[in-house]
Design a protein around this motif. Structure first.
Motif, short mmCIF file in Angstrom:
data_model
loop_
_atom_site.label_atom_id
_atom_site.label_comp_id
_atom_site.label_asym_id
_atom_site.label_seq_id
_atom_site.Cartn_x
_atom_site.Cartn_y
_atom_site.Cartn_z
N LEU A 1 -0.55 4.65 -9.97
CA LEU A 1 -1.51 4.20 -8.89
C LEU A 1 1.01 3.59 -8.10
N VAL A 2 1.78 4.11 -8.49
CA VAL A 2 2.56 3.22 -7.40
C VAL A 2 2.81 3.79 -6.78
N ARG A 3 2.91 5.38 -6.85
CA ARG A 3 2.86 6.95 -5.94
C ARG A 3 1.56 6.26 -4.74
N ARG A 4 0.30 5.63 -5.16
CA ARG A 4 -1.37 6.24 -4.59
C ARG A 4 -0.70 4.81 -3.96
N ASN A 5 0.08 3.80 -3.79
CA ASN A 5 0.18 2.74 -2.99
C ASN A 5 0.97 2.68 -2.47
N GLU A 6 1.94 3.78 -2.54
CA GLU A 6 3.52 4.45 -1.30
C GLU A 6 4.37 2.80 -1.78
N VAL A 7 4.94 2.41 -2.58
CA VAL A 7 5.79 1.05 -2.64
C VAL A 7 6.86 1.79 -3.43
N ASP A 8 8.00 1.16 -3.35
CA ASP A 8 9.22 1.37 -4.46
C ASP A 8 8.59 1.14 -5.12
N LEU A 9 9.24 2.07 -6.02
CA LEU A 9 9.40 1.20 -7.27
C LEU A 9 10.12 0.10 -8.50
N GLN B 1 -9.13 20.31 -7.13
CA GLN B 1 -8.25 20.35 -5.98
C GLN B 1 -8.68 19.07 -4.70
N GLN B 2 -8.30 18.71 -4.35
CA GLN B 2 -8.38 17.79 -2.55
C GLN B 2 -7.78 18.77 -1.80
N ASP B 3 -8.26 17.98 -0.75
CA ASP B 3 -7.54 18.63 0.31
C ASP B 3 -6.62 18.12 1.29
N GLU B 4 -7.13 16.05 0.72
CA GLU B 4 -6.03 15.51 0.90
C GLU B 4 -5.89 14.17 0.05
N ASP B 5 -4.80 13.72 0.39
CA ASP B 5 -5.00 12.52 -0.88
C ASP B 5 -6.14 11.59 -0.65
N PHE B 6 -6.81 11.35 -1.87
CA PHE B 6 -7.55 10.31 -2.35
C PHE B 6 -8.92 11.00 -1.78
#
Length: 253
Positions: A23-31, A233-238
């Protein structure tokens, strides 16, 4: 023929900490600036899906959710010498309720990254140096030790959540319940993926609105990924998840 109960154990390859890091990566936030309100809300959404799957590990996620809710409630209380900041991402201070959890996440991430690095080096070493006859394992590989990449897993769970929220998927009643063995769905979905070459994950559920059937088919997809070398596989995030058949044996060597 006796039918044995089928169960997918997610705790072999994932858990609450993995979901938090995802979820941290998905929200692109600093841990270190964990947006606790946003993460807590999203974490609870995933728990709802895990409860649909009736998995024994849900208790661990509930404990983590309780911790997040407690931290969230403590953060709304005013503190002395509080530094002005946005409500979503206040800075970390000595008395910040998030500090202990963030330290645990940072430590967990370091161990996880180290484990991945060691595994990568081990794979590179085996490619450079052929295994001697005396080095061969004395027992066959245990297929239950296979792992699904955690990004694959949580993206699939997220996609399942969107499917279950469709307007045409009704709450389960005591009359309509799908008791089809998971092995049947494994064979059906596997055959379709082999025949078509690739299948969009969401398209697998176009013809059903029965929650128990959707759940069974989802577990079958996990089975294909975990034990039968199928690929998600995913071609793009989400973006859309595509299920593909195993690579030829020659390409996997």
């Amino acid at each position: 023929m006796e039918v044995f109960p089928y169960r997918v154990e997610l705790d072999r390859f994932s858990g609450p900490m993995d979901l938090l890091l995802y979820l941290v990566r998905r929200n692109e936030v600093d841990l270190r600036h964990l947006p606790i309100a946003r993460i807590t809300s999203q974490f609870q959404e995933y728990i709802e899906v895990l409860q649909e799957l009736d998995l024994g590990l849900v208790g661990d996620f509930v404990v983590m959710a309780s911790t997040l809710i407690e931290i969230k409630s403590r953060m709304v209380l005013p503190e002395e010498n509080e530094v002005e900041a946005s409500a979503d991402e206040p800075p970390i201070s000595a008395g910040d309720p998030r500090s202990e959890l963030i330290q645990q996440l940072l430590e967990y991430r370091r161990f996880k990254e180290a484990a991945v690095a060691l595994e990568t080096r081990a794979d590179e070493w085996q490619e450079r140096y052929p295994r001697l006859a005396g080095d061969r394992p004395t027992t066959a590989k245990d297929p239950t030790a296979d792992r699904i990449k955690e990004v694959e897993l949580w993206d699939l769970v997220s996609a399942l959540s969107r499917i279950l929220r469709r307007a045409d998927v009704a709450p389960e009643g005591h009359i309509r319940y799908d008791e089809t063995p998971i092995s049947v769905y494994v064979e059906q979905i596997g055959n379709r993926v082999h025949a078509e070459g690739e299948v969009r994950f969401t398209s697998l559920f176009d013809s059903t609105t029965l929650r128990s059937k959707i759940t069974g088919m989802f577990l079958a997809v996990l089975e294909l990924l975990r034990h039968h070398s199928f690929r998600a596989q995913q071609d793009e995030d989400f973006g859309e998840i595509v299920i593909r058949p195993p690579l030829p044996v020659s390409d996997r060597l």
